[in-house]
Write an enzyme that holds these catalytic residues in place. Structure first.
Site, short mmCIF file in Angstrom:
data_model
loop_
_atom_site.label_atom_id
_atom_site.label_comp_id
_atom_site.label_asym_id
_atom_site.label_seq_id
_atom_site.Cartn_x
_atom_site.Cartn_y
_atom_site.Cartn_z
CB THR A 14 -0.92 -0.01 1.24
OG1 THR A 14 -1.73 -1.18 1.16
CG2 THR A 14 -1.80 1.23 1.28
CB CYS A 62 31.96 3.94 10.17
SG CYS A 62 32.75 3.12 11.51
#
Lengths: 383, 381
Positions: free
Chosen positions: B235, B321
């Site tokens: 949906t 990182c």
């Protein structure tokens, strides 16, 4: 009716102290099970849990299994001590293939059929139902247990589930675990909780040199430890001032050794403030530069209470195994800077002489730095 | 007040978009695939949003597919585009992880992965890229704007060159840092597939878009009720999608003003930083005005980021990182010398930034860098 039988471990060896150990175990069990509805009863050398919602049975077993002091548990049918009812329950608990035997314990001698005879007869009935089964009295795959109690009830069950053993948390004094955020310290905490220690944790935090994520990671690890230690508070100590002072005033290669001495001093003070009698670390001999005998000697020399290092003889692989088992590993390996990595010297001393360390450290006002750190602590109780 | 300079990571939702999200959450919450007239109205709104987005990007509505975000769009593009079972995939070294790791996944399925070099400012080394394309190249991925340095690649020319070497190669460009931040006309760029996400341009998280050129076949990774012409069942996040249309519209309207502002912001920062040594701007030419990647010598980017937090200033690190073994692919790719490589921060602007904030950022940057250098290189006995 389905019941859970809980058996406890070493506690029964404790003679006069038995009540102390048992009441700790019962209180820990009830604490761990507080989200469930059930009835709790003591029976000799075991506890019985009745009237629980069977849809949460597996979840309850998982909880009970991890309470230190519990040796094993079984899910049993509790029936009237009546031949027909016993055999019906026994057939339900029996396996449908492989080898088996029936083992009867008749505490209620008023029941007319002797144990051996009853085992043989019930065994026969099980065989009629499952012709693929074979009896093996010496080394069966499965055993159907029949336990005839004196109160007119009988427990019938087909499995003994092993639990964690250990000692009930709270019976082994209290320790301060130095929690870094790595793999080792949560395992060390687990090991000491397993021996009945209550825990409080200390974490050294160096914002902005370490991130808030690094601190959150430690709190997440504490949450894992709490599952086993039942209660835990983390004292987050701001370590920035000490670290920058050491970095400024001491030779780089002594950074880690002196840092660890400060951590130990603060941990010991926290221990005294909180009625704890030991400091716990995750050190394992020779794992890194700060964990050689000489480095440990330097760190240890500032402590006046016992320092427990339950992992001292463990290999990294063994530590990782436990870390995975207790569910800490995934969190431990998240890559945030911790306070040991940011100022990491290129060549740390691996065999510091205590006299040299003390001389280097004399450049610092140790007492003032420790006091400042002690007055800048955030205590987080994990719930 | 928070001074937010990490708009490449995500952005604040625009108030107009928020009203739309709210509207479709509590009033027009009907499932566009259901049978009621209310649902039909919602389905119509969705169609209008699709047309508006297509129109703004120079393509047709039938080529626009809605997804759950940039990562899903990238994954569908990479994993859904392949028609033959073997061949090679050419990918630039600086692609976002959503592309790079999806391509790596194909590597494990037997495709040959060819990684093209990056120039020192984060642009794709076009010559190297093209030299890796041959008659067996099934997919070529070249991002539009680098999320780490802001380098804008010449997607039109790379696409044309790839196609001239092998016109069967499916071409894909990740436009997550481009749409709404630089002028984008997908038809003009000429690529087969193009992706972008709503939350980078003041829309909501959880909505993305994939452009699939007419005639390019692409298979679904998600099966279900057949929404989005079967490419992406589930949906629709109606409010999010209509909000995205609004976000694209607003971004395009402001594009010129933003560009002028951001170019000026960069200049202000450069002027500020002229007062200190040991820094560099990682990408200066053909760069998105919205992104400024800086490196500071002998400073850890993550520590600098946390120090700026003390002043309610939020920036990004150049690499997601920086710790331990995980050196950024980009830092490796563009080959920053090691004393610069740890000190990367990324400043990215939005329409909510003001000149005063930028000046504050400049002042605090200088203060923090000096302070950190003093500490990290501190006096020894």
């Amino acid at each position: 009716m389905k019941v859970i039988i809980i058996r406890y471990s070493e506690i029964h060896l404790k003679g006069n102290n038995r009540d102390f150990f048992e009441s700790a175990l019962i209180s820990n069990l009830k604490n761990s099970l507080k989200k469930f509805k059930y009835e709790f009863a003591r029976s000799n050398a075991r506890y019985i849990i009745r009237n629980f919602d069977e849809t949460v049975l597996e979840e309850m077993i998982e909880v009970i299994k991890n309470v230190f002091g519990v040796h094993s548990l079984s899910v049993a049918e509790e029936v009237e001590t009546d031949y027909e009812k016993i055999s019906e329950a026994a057939i339900k608990s029996a396996p449908s293939s492989g080898t088996f035997k029936v083992s009867t314990n008749r505490a209620d001698k008023r029941f007319p059929i002797p144990s051996m005879t009853l085992s043989a007869e019930i065994g026969g009935k099980i065989l009629e139902k499952y012709p693929d089964l074979t009896v093996d009295l010496y080394n069966p795959n499965n055993t159907v247990f029949i336990d005839i109690r004196e109160n007119g009830k009988t427990f019938v069950y087909g499995e003994i589930i092993k639990a964690v053993n250990g000692m009930p948390v709270g019976t082994g004094g209290k320790g301060i675990i130095m929690l870094s955020g790595g793999i080792d310290s949560p395992v060390a905490a687990y090991m000491m909780a397993k021996r009945g220690m209550s825990l409080r944790a200390v974490h050294f935090h160096s914002f902005p040199y370490t991130s808030m994520q690094a601190k959150q990671k430690v709190l997440d690890l504490a949450k894992i430890i709490k599952k086993y230690a039942l209660r835990i508070t983390v004292d987050v100590v701001s370590f920035t001032e000490i670290q920058t002072a050491i970095h400024e005033k001491c030779p780089e290669e002594y950074m880690i050794t002196i840092m660890r001495r400060f951590m130990m001093r603060i941990a010991e003070r926290l221990a005294r403030q909180n009625g704890a009698g030991a400091v716990i670390t995750g050190e394992s001999l020779g794992q890194v530069a700060s964990q050689t005998l000489e480095s440990i000697t330097s760190t240890n020399s500032v402590a006046t209470i016992p320092v427990f290092r339950p992992l001292i003889g463990f290999d990294k692989d063994e530590i990782i195994d436990i870390s995975q088992k207790i569910g800490a590993f995934e969190i431990s390996i998240l890559p945030y800077e911790d306070c040991c990595t940011i100022f990491l010297p290129k060549r740390p001393v691996t065999k510091p002489r205590l006299s040299a360390v003390e001389k280097v450290e004399s450049a610092l006002n140790v007492e003032e730095l420790v006091q400042n750190a002690m007055s800048n602590i955030e205590s987080v109780t994990i719930d | 007040m928070i001074h937010y300079f990490d708009n490449c990571a995500t952005t604040r939702v625009d108030d107009d978009v928020l009203r739309i999200l709210n509207d479709y959450a509590v009033e027009k919450y009907y499932n566009p695939s259901a049978r009621s007239t209310f649902s039909m109205h919602v389905a119509n709104d969705l169609a209008v949003a699709r047309e508006n987005i297509a129109d703004k990007l120079g393509v047709s509505a039938g080529e626009i597919y809605f997804t759950s975000g940039g990562t899903e769009s990238d994954n569908i593009a990479v994993l859904g585009a392949l028609r033959s079972k073997r061949g090679n995939i050419v990918v630039s070294a600086i692609e976002h992880s959503a592309v790079f790791n999806a391509v790596k996944e194909l590597g494990s399925k037997g495709y040959e992965i060819r990684i093209a070099n990056t120039l020192t400012d984060g642009h794709i080394d076009v010559e190297d890229f093209l030299s890796k394309v041959d008659e067996y190249t099934v997919l070529a991925c070249f991002m539009h704007v680098s999320n780490e340095t802001g380098a804008v690649n010449d997607v039109k020319s790379i696409n044309a060159s790839v196609k001239s070497k092998n016109n069967k190669t499916v071409t894909f460009s990740d436009g997550v840092q481009a749409v709404g931040k630089i002028p984008v006309n997908i038809r003009y760029l000429g690529v087969d597939l193009y992706s972008f996400a709503s939350h980078k341009i003041h829309g909501s998280k959880g909505v993305g878009c994939l452009f699939v050129k007419n005639g390019v076949k692409i298979s679904s990774l998600v099966f279900g009720g057949g929404q989005e012409k079967g490419l992406r069942s589930g949906t629709e996040y109606v409010g999010g999608i209509i909000g995205l249309a609004k976000a694209v519209e607003l971004a395009q309207k402001r594009l010129e003003v933003n560009t002028a502002d951001f170019v000026n912001y960069k200049k202000v920062l450069r002027d500020c930083l002229a007062g200190i040594d040991g820094w560099r701007e990682n990408c200066k030419n053909d760069v998105s005005p919205a992104i400024m990647s800086l490196s500071f010598q002998n400073v850890k980017g993550e520590v600098l980021l946390h120090m700026l937090e003390n002043y309610d200033i939020i920036v990004g690190t150049g690499s997601a990182c920086s710790s331990k073994n995980k050196q950024s692919r980009l830092v490796k790719a563009i080959g920053l010398e090691s004393e610069f490589s740890e000190g990367v921060i990324r400043i990215s602007f939005s329409k909510y930034n003001t000149l005063d904030e930028v000046k504050l950022l400049g002042d605090k940057l200088i203060y923090c860098v000096n302070d950190l250098r003093k500490t990290m290189l501190g006096q020894k006995i």
